[in-house]
Design a protein around this motif. Structure first.
Motif, mmCIF file in Angstrom:
data_model
loop_
_atom_site.group_PDB
_atom_site.id
_atom_site.type_symbol
_atom_site.label_atom_id
_atom_site.label_comp_id
_atom_site.label_asym_id
_atom_site.label_seq_id
_atom_site.Cartn_x
_atom_site.Cartn_y
_atom_site.Cartn_z
ATOM 1 N N ARG A 39 0.831 -1.210 0.000
ATOM 2 C CA ARG A 39 0.000 0.000 0.000
ATOM 3 C C ARG A 39 0.863 1.258 0.000
ATOM 4 O O ARG A 39 0.579 2.227 -0.719
ATOM 5 N N LEU A 40 1.937 1.242 0.797
ATOM 6 C CA LEU A 40 2.838 2.390 0.849
ATOM 7 C C LEU A 40 3.474 2.650 -0.509
ATOM 8 O O LEU A 40 3.549 3.799 -0.958
ATOM 9 N N ILE A 41 3.904 1.602 -1.177
ATOM 10 C CA ILE A 41 4.489 1.751 -2.517
ATOM 11 C C ILE A 41 3.480 2.387 -3.465
ATOM 12 O O ILE A 41 3.814 3.310 -4.216
ATOM 13 N N LEU A 42 2.230 1.919 -3.431
ATOM 14 C CA LEU A 42 1.211 2.466 -4.336
ATOM 15 C C LEU A 42 0.879 3.918 -4.004
ATOM 16 O O LEU A 42 0.686 4.739 -4.915
ATOM 17 N N VAL A 43 0.812 4.249 -2.721
ATOM 18 C CA VAL A 43 0.547 5.638 -2.325
ATOM 19 C C VAL A 43 1.670 6.552 -2.821
ATOM 20 O O VAL A 43 1.416 7.618 -3.391
ATOM 21 N N LEU A 44 2.917 6.139 -2.599
ATOM 22 C CA LEU A 44 4.052 6.966 -3.023
ATOM 23 C C LEU A 44 4.166 7.027 -4.542
ATOM 24 O O LEU A 44 4.492 8.085 -5.102
ATOM 25 N N ALA A 45 3.895 5.914 -5.217
ATOM 26 C CA ALA A 45 3.923 5.912 -6.682
ATOM 27 C C ALA A 45 2.870 6.862 -7.237
ATOM 28 O O ALA A 45 3.119 7.605 -8.190
ATOM 29 N N ASN A 46 1.695 6.869 -6.624
ATOM 30 C CA ASN A 46 0.649 7.787 -7.055
ATOM 31 C C ASN A 46 1.083 9.232 -6.833
ATOM 32 O O ASN A 46 0.838 10.103 -7.667
ATOM 33 N N HIS A 47 1.745 9.496 -5.714
ATOM 34 C CA HIS A 47 2.225 10.847 -5.418
ATOM 35 C C HIS A 47 3.255 11.293 -6.459
ATOM 36 O O HIS A 47 3.201 12.427 -6.937
ATOM 37 N N ILE A 48 4.158 10.397 -6.833
ATOM 38 C CA ILE A 48 5.173 10.725 -7.845
ATOM 39 C C ILE A 48 4.500 10.940 -9.198
ATOM 40 O O ILE A 48 4.741 11.943 -9.861
ATOM 41 N N GLY A 49 3.692 9.975 -9.594
ATOM 42 C CA GLY A 49 2.876 10.128 -10.789
ATOM 43 C C GLY A 49 3.591 10.025 -12.126
ATOM 44 O O GLY A 49 2.976 9.660 -13.105
ATOM 45 N N ASP A 50 4.844 10.337 -12.192
ATOM 46 C CA ASP A 50 5.602 10.365 -13.451
ATOM 47 C C ASP A 50 6.060 8.946 -13.787
ATOM 48 O O ASP A 50 6.898 8.368 -13.102
ATOM 49 N N ARG A 51 5.513 8.389 -14.879
ATOM 50 C CA ARG A 51 5.826 7.005 -15.241
ATOM 51 C C ARG A 51 7.302 6.798 -15.540
ATOM 52 O O ARG A 51 7.849 5.736 -15.256
ATOM 53 N N THR A 52 7.963 7.791 -16.087
ATOM 54 C CA THR A 52 9.401 7.655 -16.359
ATOM 55 C C THR A 52 10.173 7.496 -15.056
ATOM 56 O O THR A 52 11.036 6.624 -14.931
ATOM 57 N N VAL A 53 9.858 8.320 -14.074
ATOM 58 C CA VAL A 53 10.515 8.237 -12.774
ATOM 59 C C VAL A 53 10.191 6.905 -12.110
ATOM 60 O O VAL A 53 11.076 6.257 -11.530
ATOM 61 N N LEU A 54 8.958 6.480 -12.188
ATOM 62 C CA LEU A 54 8.573 5.207 -11.596
ATOM 63 C C LEU A 54 9.309 4.043 -12.268
ATOM 64 O O LEU A 54 9.743 3.103 -11.585
ATOM 65 N N ARG A 55 9.468 4.091 -13.571
ATOM 66 C CA ARG A 55 10.203 3.058 -14.291
ATOM 67 C C ARG A 55 11.659 3.054 -13.840
ATOM 68 O O ARG A 55 12.255 2.000 -13.618
ATOM 69 N N GLU A 56 12.249 4.254 -13.678
ATOM 70 C CA GLU A 56 13.622 4.347 -13.201
ATOM 71 C C GLU A 56 13.742 3.765 -11.791
ATOM 72 O O GLU A 56 14.729 3.083 -11.475
ATOM 73 N N ALA A 57 12.751 4.010 -10.963
ATOM 74 C CA ALA A 57 12.757 3.478 -9.594
ATOM 75 C C ALA A 57 12.674 1.956 -9.605
ATOM 76 O O ALA A 57 13.371 1.292 -8.827
#
Length: 60
Positions: free
Chosen positions: A37-55
């Protein structure tokens, strides 16, 4: 935006203690679910798919 892998958390030790505390008393399954849940909350906060892919790549 690019992924920031440099230390960037104000009072990192305090945050780590809070992270441990929120898991206190949870079973392994409950702890895993909280992390998900924490990962999904933070991923939603970031929102940028490029950044999420890099993460995802950095964590791999």
């Amino acid at each position: 935006m690019t992924l920031n892998l440099n230390p960037n958390i104000n009072d990192a030790d305090g945050f780590y203690q809070e992270l441990l505390a929120v898991h206190d008393g949870l079973s392994k399954a409950e702890s895993d679910a909280l992390n998900a849940r924490l990962i999904l909350v933070l991923a939603n906060h970031i929102g940028d798919r490029t950044v999420l892919r890099e993460a995802l790549e950095a964590a791999k």
